[in-house]
Write an enzyme that holds these catalytic residues in place. Sequence first.
Site, mmCIF file in Angstrom:
data_model
loop_
_atom_site.group_PDB
_atom_site.id
_atom_site.type_symbol
_atom_site.label_atom_id
_atom_site.label_comp_id
_atom_site.label_asym_id
_atom_site.label_seq_id
_atom_site.Cartn_x
_atom_site.Cartn_y
_atom_site.Cartn_z
ATOM 1 N N TYR A 27 -12.548 31.529 56.409
ATOM 2 C CA TYR A 27 -12.457 30.134 55.964
ATOM 3 C C TYR A 27 -11.455 29.982 54.824
ATOM 4 O O TYR A 27 -10.689 29.018 54.777
ATOM 5 C CB TYR A 27 -13.843 29.639 55.520
ATOM 6 N N GLU A 28 -11.447 30.945 53.909
ATOM 7 C CA GLU A 28 -10.556 30.881 52.749
ATOM 8 C C GLU A 28 -9.166 31.441 53.035
ATOM 9 O O GLU A 28 -8.352 31.566 52.126
ATOM 10 C CB GLU A 28 -11.193 31.627 51.564
ATOM 11 N N VAL A 88 -21.846 28.641 54.401
ATOM 12 C CA VAL A 88 -22.690 28.074 55.453
ATOM 13 C C VAL A 88 -21.886 28.164 56.744
ATOM 14 O O VAL A 88 -20.699 27.799 56.780
ATOM 15 C CB VAL A 88 -23.072 26.611 55.138
ATOM 16 N N GLY A 94 -22.516 20.225 56.642
ATOM 17 C CA GLY A 94 -22.741 18.788 56.620
ATOM 18 C C GLY A 94 -24.191 18.397 56.803
ATOM 19 O O GLY A 94 -24.501 17.216 56.944
ATOM 20 N N GLY A 96 -26.714 19.594 54.599
ATOM 21 C CA GLY A 96 -27.455 19.769 53.356
ATOM 22 C C GLY A 96 -27.833 21.205 53.035
ATOM 23 O O GLY A 96 -28.500 21.455 52.030
ATOM 24 N N GLY A 98 -25.842 23.775 52.151
ATOM 25 C CA GLY A 98 -25.145 24.237 50.942
ATOM 26 C C GLY A 98 -25.834 23.726 49.687
ATOM 27 O O GLY A 98 -26.035 24.473 48.724
ATOM 28 N N TYR A 132 -19.224 19.945 44.996
ATOM 29 C CA TYR A 132 -19.717 20.394 43.685
ATOM 30 C C TYR A 132 -19.760 19.238 42.686
ATOM 31 O O TYR A 132 -20.716 19.112 41.922
ATOM 32 C CB TYR A 132 -18.850 21.525 43.139
#
Length: 167
Positions: A27-28, A88, A94, A96, A98, A132
Amino acid sequence: MEEVTFRKAVREDVPLILEFIKGLAEYEKMSDEVVATEEILDEWLFDKEKAEVIFAIAEGEEVGFALFFHNFSTFLGRAGIYLEDLFVKPKYRGNGYGKAILKRLAQIAVERGCGRLEWSCLDWNQPSIDFYLSLGATPMSGWTGYRLTGETLANIVVYNGIRGREA
């Protein structure tokens, strides 16, 4: 969101932990930086106990994970929790999960008497930044993270001919 429960990772979860780490790295866009192996994780998480992992479980499977460890604030005079990784699985985002993981980490921090919960986020990761901020997290402006790794870390042991050692 389906009801989420949490469990602490055990030694038998090492392959699953590595799977989550690789998912986060993908992902990163940092997959080429993952050098962790099951053996390394087993040693550092379970033999040396240097970090902890919790899993979020919903729909009968682990949908997310967090890897964290204690740090220490000299200003607060107490430990904190540093969240190294939160991930996640894409199909569960999407919903909840996380937020539930962060709430559980906050609960752990409070239960342990910690002074804070902190983490870092890549500058380009706007979805996570927005998430965040929506939780009330405060960006640490004025601070830049630094890191020594690999050969640079090894080379600093002998710096300008001065060798450091404990008294």
